[in-house]
Design a protein around this motif. Structure first.
Motif, PDB file in Angstrom:
ATOM      1  N   SER A 246       0.851  -1.199   0.000  1.00 21.62           N
ATOM      2  CA  SER A 246       0.000   0.000   0.000  1.00 21.62           C
ATOM      3  C   SER A 246       0.883   1.245   0.000  1.00 21.62           C
ATOM      4  CB  SER A 246      -0.939   0.013   1.212  1.00 21.62           C
ATOM      5  OG  SER A 246      -1.816  -1.084   1.145  1.00 21.62           O
ATOM      6  N   ALA A 247       1.924   1.190  -0.805  1.00 18.98           N
ATOM      7  CA  ALA A 247       2.909   2.267  -0.898  1.00 18.98           C
ATOM      8  C   ALA A 247       2.640   3.124  -2.126  1.00 18.98           C
ATOM      9  CB  ALA A 247       4.320   1.671  -0.990  1.00 18.98           C
ATOM     10  N   ASP A 248       3.158   4.332  -2.077  1.00 17.48           N
ATOM     11  CA  ASP A 248       3.132   5.184  -3.261  1.00 17.48           C
ATOM     12  C   ASP A 248       4.144   4.628  -4.257  1.00 17.48           C
ATOM     13  OD1 ASP A 248       1.275   6.828  -2.011  1.00 17.48           O
ATOM     14  OD2 ASP A 248       2.789   8.231  -1.289  1.00 17.48           O
ATOM     15  N   ILE A 249       3.980   5.013  -5.519  1.00 18.92           N
ATOM     16  CA  ILE A 249       4.888   4.526  -6.561  1.00 18.92           C
ATOM     17  C   ILE A 249       5.361   5.700  -7.402  1.00 18.92           C
ATOM     18  CG2 ILE A 249       3.031   3.970  -8.190  1.00 18.92           C
ATOM     19  CD1 ILE A 249       4.753   1.363  -8.838  1.00 18.92           C
ATOM     20  N   PHE A 250       6.620   5.642  -7.824  1.00 15.07           N
ATOM     21  CA  PHE A 250       7.214   6.699  -8.637  1.00 15.07           C
ATOM     22  C   PHE A 250       8.088   6.058  -9.699  1.00 15.07           C
ATOM     23  CE2 PHE A 250      10.621   9.660  -9.696  1.00 15.07           C
ATOM     24  CZ  PHE A 250       9.901  10.805  -9.994  1.00 15.07           C
ATOM     25  N   GLU A 251       7.804   6.359 -10.963  1.00 10.56           N
ATOM     26  CA  GLU A 251       8.626   5.828 -12.052  1.00 10.56           C
ATOM     27  C   GLU A 251       9.744   6.802 -12.385  1.00 10.56           C
ATOM     28  OE1 GLU A 251       8.432   3.978 -16.565  1.00 10.56           O
ATOM     29  OE2 GLU A 251       6.591   4.744 -15.649  1.00 10.56           O
ATOM     30  N   ILE A 252      10.962   6.306 -12.376  1.00 12.17           N
ATOM     31  CA  ILE A 252      12.136   7.081 -12.765  1.00 12.17           C
ATOM     32  C   ILE A 252      12.259   6.947 -14.273  1.00 12.17           C
ATOM     33  CG2 ILE A 252      14.629   7.343 -12.506  1.00 12.17           C
ATOM     34  CD1 ILE A 252      14.224   5.681  -9.810  1.00 12.17           C
TER      35      ILE A 252
END
Length: 158
Positions: A27-33
């Motif tokens: 249930s974490a945030d996600i960030f695409e590099i």
């Protein structure tokens, strides 16, 4: 309760698949590099010493530009950082990401996908890109077909 982020770079979609499953189970945030200039199939041809990825990996000082989006790193305690393993280390794009943000006092847990390379000295190669009080933990290599249950069991250690 600590706030978690799953940040990832994926050249072919395999790491993205694992990262999305991991973010879901945590249930974490996600960030695409994302690289400012996306990698093409030719760029990723590791058999060609003149391909973009080969040149970057031969000169570890190269820092490919990333798309400038605010990952809001200050909002997180733990960052699960995923990428494909290239030549037994993280792509230099990961160093670019780490150098762009302040990870002071944070815990970074590495996870990776690989066509055959192991982690090698990946964690050591990233330590110079973060503050001295940042903890970098060599995590685990995952295959495309890792299950959500396997990811959850692994991630519970952090």
């Amino acid at each position: 309760m600590s706030k978690k982020l799953v940040a990832f770079f994926s050249a072919s979609g395999v790491t993205a698949s694992v990262a999305k499953k991991l973010a879901d189970v945590l249930s974490a945030d996600i960030f695409e590099i994302k690289p400012k200039t996306p990698y093409t199939e030719k760029d990723l041809d590791w058999r060609n010493p003149l391909s973009r990825s080969s040149v970057e990996m031969q000169n570890r000082d190269i820092r490919p530009e990333i798309e400038d989006k605010d990952a809001k790193i200050s909002s997180y305690d733990t960052v699960f950082l995923g990428f494909p393993i290239w030549w037994y280390v993280a792509p230099t794009l990961i160093n670019t990401f780490l150098e762009k943000y302040d990870f002071s006092g944070k815990k970074i847990v590495l996870f990776a996908t690989s066509g055959g390379s192991g982690f090698g000295k990946t964690a050591d190669g990233l330590k110079g890109s973060v503050a001295k009080d940042t903890v970098i933990i060599e995590g685990k290599l995952f295959s495309r077909d890792v299950t959500a249950e396997e990811l959850k069991k692994w991630a519970e250690n952090f």
